[in-house]
Design a protein around this motif. Sequence first.
Motif, PDB file in Angstrom:
ATOM      1  N   LYS A  75       9.152   2.697  11.102  1.00  0.00           N
ATOM      2  CA  LYS A  75       7.710   2.727  10.841  1.00  0.00           C
ATOM      3  C   LYS A  75       7.500   2.660   9.331  1.00  0.00           C
ATOM      4  O   LYS A  75       8.405   2.963   8.561  1.00  0.00           O
ATOM      5  N   PHE A  76       6.303   2.277   8.927  1.00  0.00           N
ATOM      6  CA  PHE A  76       5.950   2.435   7.528  1.00  0.00           C
ATOM      7  C   PHE A  76       5.675   3.910   7.277  1.00  0.00           C
ATOM      8  O   PHE A  76       5.056   4.594   8.103  1.00  0.00           O
ATOM      9  N   ARG A  77       6.139   4.411   6.150  1.00  0.00           N
ATOM     10  CA  ARG A  77       5.977   5.831   5.842  1.00  0.00           C
ATOM     11  C   ARG A  77       4.513   6.146   5.562  1.00  0.00           C
ATOM     12  O   ARG A  77       3.835   5.423   4.837  1.00  0.00           O
ATOM     13  N   THR A  78       4.024   7.228   6.138  1.00  0.00           N
ATOM     14  CA  THR A  78       2.639   7.650   5.926  1.00  0.00           C
ATOM     15  C   THR A  78       2.542   9.062   5.371  1.00  0.00           C
ATOM     16  O   THR A  78       1.448   9.551   5.113  1.00  0.00           O
TER      17      THR A  78
ATOM     18  N   ILE B 141       0.831  -1.205   0.000  1.00  0.00           N
ATOM     19  CA  ILE B 141       0.000   0.000   0.000  1.00  0.00           C
ATOM     20  C   ILE B 141       0.865   1.254   0.000  1.00  0.00           C
ATOM     21  O   ILE B 141       0.600   2.218  -0.724  1.00  0.00           O
ATOM     22  N   VAL B 142       1.924   1.235   0.815  1.00  0.00           N
ATOM     23  CA  VAL B 142       2.825   2.389   0.877  1.00  0.00           C
ATOM     24  C   VAL B 142       3.524   2.591  -0.472  1.00  0.00           C
ATOM     25  O   VAL B 142       3.624   3.716  -0.967  1.00  0.00           O
ATOM     26  N   ALA B 143       3.987   1.489  -1.055  1.00  0.00           N
ATOM     27  CA  ALA B 143       4.695   1.595  -2.338  1.00  0.00           C
ATOM     28  C   ALA B 143       3.790   2.173  -3.428  1.00  0.00           C
ATOM     29  O   ALA B 143       4.223   3.004  -4.238  1.00  0.00           O
TER      30      ALA B 143
ATOM     31  N   GLY C   8       0.815   3.901  -2.888  1.00  0.00           N
ATOM     32  CA  GLY C   8       0.177   5.154  -2.522  1.00  0.00           C
ATOM     33  C   GLY C   8       1.124   6.306  -2.259  1.00  0.00           C
ATOM     34  O   GLY C   8       0.761   7.469  -2.462  1.00  0.00           O
ATOM     35  N   LEU C   9       2.344   5.994  -1.790  1.00  0.00           N
ATOM     36  CA  LEU C   9       3.285   7.054  -1.442  1.00  0.00           C
ATOM     37  C   LEU C   9       4.624   6.928  -2.156  1.00  0.00           C
ATOM     38  O   LEU C   9       5.411   7.866  -2.172  1.00  0.00           O
ATOM     39  N   GLY C  10       4.904   5.765  -2.696  1.00  0.00           N
ATOM     40  CA  GLY C  10       6.176   5.547  -3.363  1.00  0.00           C
ATOM     41  C   GLY C  10       7.268   5.171  -2.383  1.00  0.00           C
ATOM     42  O   GLY C  10       7.004   4.794  -1.246  1.00  0.00           O
ATOM     43  N   ARG C  11       8.498   5.295  -2.800  1.00  0.00           N
ATOM     44  CA  ARG C  11       9.636   4.936  -1.961  1.00  0.00           C
ATOM     45  C   ARG C  11      10.258   6.176  -1.333  1.00  0.00           C
ATOM     46  O   ARG C  11      10.127   7.275  -1.876  1.00  0.00           O
ATOM     47  N   PRO C  12      10.909   5.992  -0.178  1.00  0.00           N
ATOM     48  CA  PRO C  12      11.142   4.746   0.553  1.00  0.00           C
ATOM     49  C   PRO C  12       9.876   4.257   1.259  1.00  0.00           C
ATOM     50  O   PRO C  12       8.995   5.057   1.582  1.00  0.00           O
ATOM     51  N   ILE C  13       9.791   2.974   1.497  1.00  0.00           N
ATOM     52  CA  ILE C  13       8.625   2.398   2.153  1.00  0.00           C
ATOM     53  C   ILE C  13       8.678   2.618   3.658  1.00  0.00           C
ATOM     54  O   ILE C  13       7.662   2.875   4.291  1.00  0.00           O
ATOM     55  N   LEU C  14       9.874   2.559   4.210  1.00  0.00           N
ATOM     56  CA  LEU C  14      10.041   2.683   5.656  1.00  0.00           C
ATOM     57  C   LEU C  14      10.550   4.062   6.046  1.00  0.00           C
ATOM     58  O   LEU C  14      11.316   4.694   5.318  1.00  0.00           O
ATOM     59  N   PHE C  15      10.108   4.515   7.201  1.00  0.00           N
ATOM     60  CA  PHE C  15      10.572   5.751   7.810  1.00  0.00           C
ATOM     61  C   PHE C  15      11.383   5.367   9.043  1.00  0.00           C
ATOM     62  O   PHE C  15      10.965   4.502   9.821  1.00  0.00           O
TER      63      PHE C  15
ATOM     64  N   ARG D 102       0.669  16.667   3.486  1.00  0.00           N
ATOM     65  CA  ARG D 102       1.650  15.613   3.252  1.00  0.00           C
ATOM     66  C   ARG D 102       1.128  14.216   3.571  1.00  0.00           C
ATOM     67  O   ARG D 102       1.805  13.235   3.285  1.00  0.00           O
ATOM     68  N   THR D 103      -0.048  14.117   4.186  1.00  0.00           N
ATOM     69  CA  THR D 103      -0.581  12.824   4.590  1.00  0.00           C
ATOM     70  C   THR D 103      -1.758  12.458   3.696  1.00  0.00           C
ATOM     71  O   THR D 103      -2.886  12.914   3.914  1.00  0.00           O
ATOM     72  N   PRO D 104      -1.538  11.641   2.676  1.00  0.00           N
ATOM     73  CA  PRO D 104      -2.627  11.250   1.785  1.00  0.00           C
ATOM     74  C   PRO D 104      -3.584  10.289   2.470  1.00  0.00           C
ATOM     75  O   PRO D 104      -3.359   9.845   3.608  1.00  0.00           O
ATOM     76  N   ALA D 105      -4.658   9.935   1.774  1.00  0.00           N
ATOM     77  CA  ALA D 105      -5.683   9.057   2.351  1.00  0.00           C
ATOM     78  C   ALA D 105      -5.093   7.729   2.808  1.00  0.00           C
ATOM     79  O   ALA D 105      -5.432   7.218   3.879  1.00  0.00           O
ATOM     80  N   ALA D 106      -4.189   7.170   2.013  1.00  0.00           N
ATOM     81  CA  ALA D 106      -3.579   5.891   2.384  1.00  0.00           C
ATOM     82  C   ALA D 106      -2.823   6.008   3.702  1.00  0.00           C
ATOM     83  O   ALA D 106      -2.913   5.134   4.573  1.00  0.00           O
TER      84      ALA D 106
END
Length: 199
Positions: A55-58, A28-30, A32-39, A75-79
């Motif tokens: 954390k997973f990036r949101t 979902i992160v990849a 909806g938000l692209g990379r990097p996946i992790l924060f 900066r925080t999309p629906a996903a």
Amino acid sequence: MIRRVLDTAAVLVLLPLAVPLALVTAGIVALGLGRPILFRQHRAGRRGSVFLLWKFRTMTPPRSPDRALADDAVRTPAAGRWLRRLRLDELPQLFNVLKGDMALIGPRPLLPSTVAGMGFAGTTRALVRPGLTGWSQVNGNTLLSDAEKLKLDLWYVRNRSPMVDIEIIVRTLGVVALGERRGSLVTEGGHAGNRRRRG
């Protein structure tokens, strides 16, 4: 030591469910938000130690392509909002628990500078490991002021017990199912639902 053993055992039991959820969340992160996946970020641990939290990036990057600083809400999309709502973004922190950096239950892990700025209250707060969920997290979390969160965190440090931890776990399930709600805070005691002040 007993809490550490129980945390480790609980995470090992949860892993068969957590790993598939983590893989779906990563997808979902990849998408909806692209990379990097992790924060990842350094946070304050028990007794002033510093650890690397995962954390997973949101959120999207803080600056737009034209280098303008973007607001957190933008900066925080629906996903990202849904991942936070369901607490799925915190799944990688199970490995922080396995490493001993965190506990399942405790105050929210904050930046070292934030904890240092709390003075003696920050030192008291850091007597326990930060947790995936905690007393302030189930009593309003983002709906609370920083002062209210700190008061609840300090109450937990001074009054934690197996029964309080069980209550936090039950309330966490309620937050995931129903969303965040501001708890009926007792100004001095910090414990909603108990007429007798503890601590």
